[in-house]
Design a protein around this motif. Structure first.
Motif, PDB file in Angstrom:
ATOM      1  N   TYR A  43     -13.002   2.520  15.666  1.00 48.60           N
ATOM      2  CA  TYR A  43     -12.295   1.273  15.640  1.00 48.60           C
ATOM      3  C   TYR A  43     -11.447   1.221  14.134  1.00 48.60           C
ATOM      4  O   TYR A  43     -10.194   0.833  14.364  1.00 48.60           O
ATOM      5  N   ASN A  44     -12.146   1.379  13.070  1.00 46.16           N
ATOM      6  CA  ASN A  44     -11.614   1.209  11.869  1.00 46.16           C
ATOM      7  C   ASN A  44     -10.376   1.987  11.565  1.00 46.16           C
ATOM      8  O   ASN A  44      -9.252   1.706  11.152  1.00 46.16           O
ATOM      9  N   TYR A  45     -10.326   3.439  12.134  1.00 44.09           N
ATOM     10  CA  TYR A  45      -9.280   4.421  11.817  1.00 44.09           C
ATOM     11  C   TYR A  45      -8.129   4.050  12.770  1.00 44.09           C
ATOM     12  O   TYR A  45      -7.134   3.763  12.369  1.00 44.09           O
ATOM     13  N   VAL A  46      -8.256   3.752  14.087  1.00 39.59           N
ATOM     14  CA  VAL A  46      -7.431   3.311  14.811  1.00 39.59           C
ATOM     15  C   VAL A  46      -6.799   1.798  14.566  1.00 39.59           C
ATOM     16  O   VAL A  46      -5.649   1.911  14.720  1.00 39.59           O
ATOM     17  N   TYR A  47      -7.609   0.807  14.316  1.00 36.97           N
ATOM     18  CA  TYR A  47      -6.978  -0.383  14.116  1.00 36.97           C
ATOM     19  C   TYR A  47      -6.155  -0.327  12.756  1.00 36.97           C
ATOM     20  O   TYR A  47      -5.159  -0.849  12.705  1.00 36.97           O
ATOM     21  N   PHE A  48      -6.609   0.380  11.673  1.00 43.76           N
ATOM     22  CA  PHE A  48      -5.902   0.335  10.593  1.00 43.76           C
ATOM     23  C   PHE A  48      -4.596   0.914  10.714  1.00 43.76           C
ATOM     24  O   PHE A  48      -3.503   0.589  10.240  1.00 43.76           O
ATOM     25  N   LEU A  49      -4.446   2.183  11.355  1.00 36.22           N
ATOM     26  CA  LEU A  49      -3.342   2.918  11.541  1.00 36.22           C
ATOM     27  C   LEU A  49      -2.133   2.133  12.588  1.00 36.22           C
ATOM     28  O   LEU A  49      -1.157   1.993  12.260  1.00 36.22           O
ATOM     29  N   SER A  50      -2.918   1.402  13.393  1.00 29.63           N
ATOM     30  CA  SER A  50      -2.183   0.993  14.477  1.00 29.63           C
ATOM     31  C   SER A  50      -1.538  -0.649  13.913  1.00 29.63           C
ATOM     32  O   SER A  50      -0.180  -0.991  14.208  1.00 29.63           O
ATOM     33  N   SER A  51      -2.310  -0.984  13.157  1.00 27.16           N
ATOM     34  CA  SER A  51      -1.956  -2.414  12.515  1.00 27.16           C
ATOM     35  C   SER A  51      -0.794  -2.148  11.672  1.00 27.16           C
ATOM     36  O   SER A  51       0.155  -3.365  11.442  1.00 27.16           O
ATOM     37  N   ASN A  52      -0.781  -1.023  10.940  1.00 23.25           N
ATOM     38  CA  ASN A  52       0.431  -0.786  10.120  1.00 23.25           C
ATOM     39  C   ASN A  52       1.921  -0.728  10.978  1.00 23.25           C
ATOM     40  O   ASN A  52       2.846  -0.787  10.369  1.00 23.25           O
ATOM     41  N   PHE A  53       1.785  -0.548  12.105  1.00 19.22           N
ATOM     42  CA  PHE A  53       2.793  -0.258  12.984  1.00 19.22           C
ATOM     43  C   PHE A  53       3.433  -1.926  13.721  1.00 19.22           C
ATOM     44  O   PHE A  53       4.759  -1.886  13.762  1.00 19.22           O
ATOM     45  N   VAL A  54       2.644  -2.616  13.699  1.00 25.30           N
ATOM     46  CA  VAL A  54       2.591  -3.965  14.332  1.00 25.30           C
ATOM     47  C   VAL A  54       3.017  -5.047  13.423  1.00 25.30           C
ATOM     48  O   VAL A  54       3.333  -6.017  13.796  1.00 25.30           O
ATOM     49  N   HIS A  55       2.376  -4.917  12.357  1.00 24.21           N
ATOM     50  CA  HIS A  55       2.523  -6.200  11.236  1.00 24.21           C
ATOM     51  C   HIS A  55       3.306  -5.545  10.050  1.00 24.21           C
ATOM     52  O   HIS A  55       3.046  -4.474   9.389  1.00 24.21           O
ATOM     53  N   PHE A  56       4.073  -6.613   9.568  1.00 29.19           N
ATOM     54  CA  PHE A  56       4.862  -6.169   8.309  1.00 29.19           C
ATOM     55  C   PHE A  56       3.802  -6.364   7.052  1.00 29.19           C
ATOM     56  O   PHE A  56       3.093  -7.063   7.066  1.00 29.19           O
ATOM     57  N   ASN A  57       3.940  -5.143   6.536  1.00 31.04           N
ATOM     58  CA  ASN A  57       3.354  -5.020   4.984  1.00 31.04           C
ATOM     59  C   ASN A  57       4.176  -4.659   4.100  1.00 31.04           C
ATOM     60  O   ASN A  57       4.974  -3.469   4.511  1.00 31.04           O
ATOM     61  N   THR A  58       4.084  -4.784   2.876  1.00 29.87           N
ATOM     62  CA  THR A  58       4.932  -4.028   1.877  1.00 29.87           C
ATOM     63  C   THR A  58       4.566  -2.434   1.692  1.00 29.87           C
ATOM     64  O   THR A  58       5.570  -1.690   1.580  1.00 29.87           O
TER      65      THR A  58
END
Length: 175
Positions: A43-58
């Motif tokens: 969960y942590n691996y997939v969540y962190f990687l995928s959240s980088n694609f769908v949420h803006f962050n610097t």
């Protein structure tokens, strides 16, 4: 009507989760389901990687700027083409293996054991899993294949060797 159908489906879903003893109105969160299945690393691996694609962050923006450390930088998504290709193939393989272990008896005709074992072998031999922060975005050369492969083979977590990492081991435990 569509509205009535949606309301009815929501009521059925709410009743389902209530019957399962879940107090949260919308059912458990994905994190809670991962904890129940003991696949927090996945969960942590997939969540962190995928959240980088769908949420803006610097971080996601800055990682696309490549060039000399003194500048100028060239910003383009194409700088990560190879990374995104590796990431999608790798995560797809993990999810297919997890799906087969968890649901093959319901959704797959025959046994996918041979295919799953082949995928596991490939994943165990991949010399560089897609990192959350890459060497390239740090303007560093990746380590030599032999070095990174050896490091992964002798990785230790909590005093115990983890030859395939926590992610693969959790997926294997779904059997």
């Amino acid at each position: 009507t569509l509205e009535g159908d949606v309301r009815s489906a929501k009521a059925e879903l709410s009743a389902f989760w209530k019957a399962k003893g879940v107090a949260r109105q919308g059912g458990p969160t994905v994190r809670e389901m991962a904890e129940d299945l003991n696949i927090q690393s996945v969960y942590n691996y997939v969540y962190f990687l995928s959240s980088n694609f769908v949420h803006f962050n610097t971080h996601a923006l800055l990682r696309n700027g490549w060039g000399d450390p003194e500048g100028p930088f060239r910003y383009r998504i194409g700088n990560f083409d190879g990374y995104y290709k590796s990431l999608s193939v790798f995560c797809s393989a993990l999810l297919v293996i997890g799906f087969c272990y968890a649901f093959a008896d319901v959704f797959v005709a025959g046994s996918p054991e041979e295919e799953v074992n082949a995928l596991l072998l490939v994943i165990s031999e991949v010399h560089r899993w897609p990192e959350i922060v890459t060497f390239e975005e740090l303007n560093k050369d990746p380590p030599l294949f032999v070095f990174s492969h050896a490091l992964r083979k002798v990785a230790v977590e909590g005093g115990e060797a983890i030859p395939y990492g926590g992610v693969v081991q959790e997926i294997k435990n779904l059997r």
